[in-house]
Design a protein around this motif. Sequence first.
Motif, PDB file in Angstrom:
ATOM      1  N   ASP A 173       0.849  -1.191   0.000  1.00 27.87           N
ATOM      2  CA  ASP A 173       0.000   0.000   0.000  1.00 27.87           C
ATOM      3  C   ASP A 173       0.884   1.241   0.000  1.00 27.87           C
ATOM      4  OD1 ASP A 173      -1.811   2.030   0.392  1.00 27.87           O
ATOM      5  OD2 ASP A 173      -2.895   1.028   2.014  1.00 27.87           O
ATOM      6  N   SER A 225       0.139   4.216   0.265  1.00 29.04           N
ATOM      7  CA  SER A 225      -0.289   5.272   1.185  1.00 29.04           C
ATOM      8  C   SER A 225       0.180   5.022   2.618  1.00 29.04           C
ATOM      9  CB  SER A 225      -1.819   5.397   1.174  1.00 29.04           C
ATOM     10  OG  SER A 225      -2.429   4.246   1.739  1.00 29.04           O
ATOM     11  N   GLN A 226       0.701   3.824   2.880  1.00 28.46           N
ATOM     12  CA  GLN A 226       1.161   3.485   4.224  1.00 28.46           C
ATOM     13  C   GLN A 226       2.565   4.042   4.472  1.00 28.46           C
ATOM     14  OE1 GLN A 226      -0.545   1.814   6.707  1.00 28.46           O
ATOM     15  NE2 GLN A 226      -2.306   2.038   5.339  1.00 28.46           N
ATOM     16  N   PRO A 227       2.927   4.241   5.734  1.00 23.34           N
ATOM     17  CA  PRO A 227       4.286   4.724   6.041  1.00 23.34           C
ATOM     18  C   PRO A 227       5.349   3.788   5.471  1.00 23.34           C
ATOM     19  CG  PRO A 227       2.882   4.824   7.991  1.00 23.34           C
ATOM     20  CD  PRO A 227       2.103   4.078   6.950  1.00 23.34           C
ATOM     21  N   GLN A 228       6.453   4.367   5.059  1.00 24.11           N
ATOM     22  CA  GLN A 228       7.516   3.572   4.445  1.00 24.11           C
ATOM     23  C   GLN A 228       8.066   2.531   5.409  1.00 24.11           C
ATOM     24  OE1 GLN A 228      10.245   5.776   2.002  1.00 24.11           O
ATOM     25  NE2 GLN A 228      11.939   4.386   2.428  1.00 24.11           N
ATOM     26  N   ARG A 251       6.407   0.758   7.565  1.00 28.07           N
ATOM     27  CA  ARG A 251       5.533  -0.419   7.535  1.00 28.07           C
ATOM     28  C   ARG A 251       5.819  -1.255   6.286  1.00 28.07           C
ATOM     29  NH1 ARG A 251       0.445  -2.645   8.808  1.00 28.07           N
ATOM     30  NH2 ARG A 251      -0.612  -3.486   6.982  1.00 28.07           N
ATOM     31  N   THR A 252       5.965  -0.573   5.153  1.00 25.87           N
ATOM     32  CA  THR A 252       6.249  -1.277   3.906  1.00 25.87           C
ATOM     33  C   THR A 252       7.574  -2.027   3.996  1.00 25.87           C
ATOM     34  OG1 THR A 252       5.056   0.445   2.695  1.00 25.87           O
ATOM     35  CG2 THR A 252       6.467  -1.009   1.414  1.00 25.87           C
ATOM     36  N   TYR A 258      -1.367  -8.243   3.942  1.00 30.27           N
ATOM     37  CA  TYR A 258      -0.913  -7.955   5.298  1.00 30.27           C
ATOM     38  C   TYR A 258      -1.920  -7.083   6.039  1.00 30.27           C
ATOM     39  CZ  TYR A 258       3.692 -10.066   4.974  1.00 30.27           C
ATOM     40  OH  TYR A 258       4.717 -10.975   4.875  1.00 30.27           O
ATOM     41  N   THR A 259      -2.226  -7.492   7.265  1.00 32.08           N
ATOM     42  CA  THR A 259      -3.075  -6.712   8.161  1.00 32.08           C
ATOM     43  C   THR A 259      -2.232  -6.277   9.355  1.00 32.08           C
ATOM     44  OG1 THR A 259      -3.779  -8.684   9.370  1.00 32.08           O
ATOM     45  CG2 THR A 259      -5.095  -8.036   7.460  1.00 32.08           C
ATOM     46  N   SER A 260      -2.803  -5.438  10.194  1.00 33.01           N
ATOM     47  CA  SER A 260      -2.030  -4.922  11.330  1.00 33.01           C
ATOM     48  C   SER A 260      -1.773  -5.977  12.388  1.00 33.01           C
ATOM     49  CB  SER A 260      -2.763  -3.734  11.957  1.00 33.01           C
ATOM     50  OG  SER A 260      -2.822  -2.664  11.049  1.00 33.01           O
ATOM     51  N   PRO A 290       2.575  -5.810  11.127  1.00 34.73           N
ATOM     52  CA  PRO A 290       1.950  -6.422   9.946  1.00 34.73           C
ATOM     53  C   PRO A 290       2.011  -7.944   9.981  1.00 34.73           C
ATOM     54  CG  PRO A 290       3.335  -4.584   9.303  1.00 34.73           C
ATOM     55  CD  PRO A 290       3.592  -4.809  10.764  1.00 34.73           C
TER      56      PRO A 290
END
Length: 237
Positions: free
Chosen positions: A114, A116-119, A121-122, A187-189, A195
């Motif tokens: 995603d 739009s998610q913080p880098q 997290r990616t 991936y979910t939280s 993740p």
Amino acid sequence: MPDALESLVTTISEERAANTSAATRFSREDSQPSIASEFERQVRLYAERVAVADAQSALTYRNLNALANRIAHAVLARRGAGPEPVALLVGNGVRVAAAMLGVLKAGKFYVSLDVSQPQARTATILADCRPALLIVDNERLQQAVAMRNGLDPPGIPLLNLDAPEAGLSAENPALPIAGDALAYVVYTSGSTGKPKGAMQDHRYVLHLTNPRSEVAAGSPAPPLMPSPPRAPVLCFL
């Protein structure tokens, strides 16, 4: 299911249902073909219909299939056959649908990142799933390079959709892909905020979007979390 693939597969299922007797019920065996082979069947039936569209462009089934095939052949040229994760860091639009299909046609499974998610997290997801290849576009190329260089070990190979290779075939790869082959990992939280990957196979996706399948009719569904492929091993912590 990631939105682009869900929309496309649901459309395929609706068109399939519209051409089938209302009294017909599909069994699990009817959904054993892969997402790729079911999509290719729709290409033969509805080649000139619009398959996917965004604010800038639209692709017919024929054109989407050709683009997905070129991506599939590019993936195969880099990685060869065999199931392994391929990460997608591509903006929303018609190309993300083509990238998803291309990965599936190559016999791989994808991990959609995603944007739009913080880098951070990616980067955590990349470190966890260890993709064999990262598909990107020009807009996210620098972000992808920074993330892969931060991994241990660094150096995930990149495939840039904005730098297509010459001479790639637009023909179907025609690889045998089983219905229980892994299609994607989402991936979910998770309960801890870290993740966590959940896996889905081709068969379940086709059942889930088929209004006349046994799953849709309320019979026992295939496992939501099928066993991971033998290689590579994914680590979900």
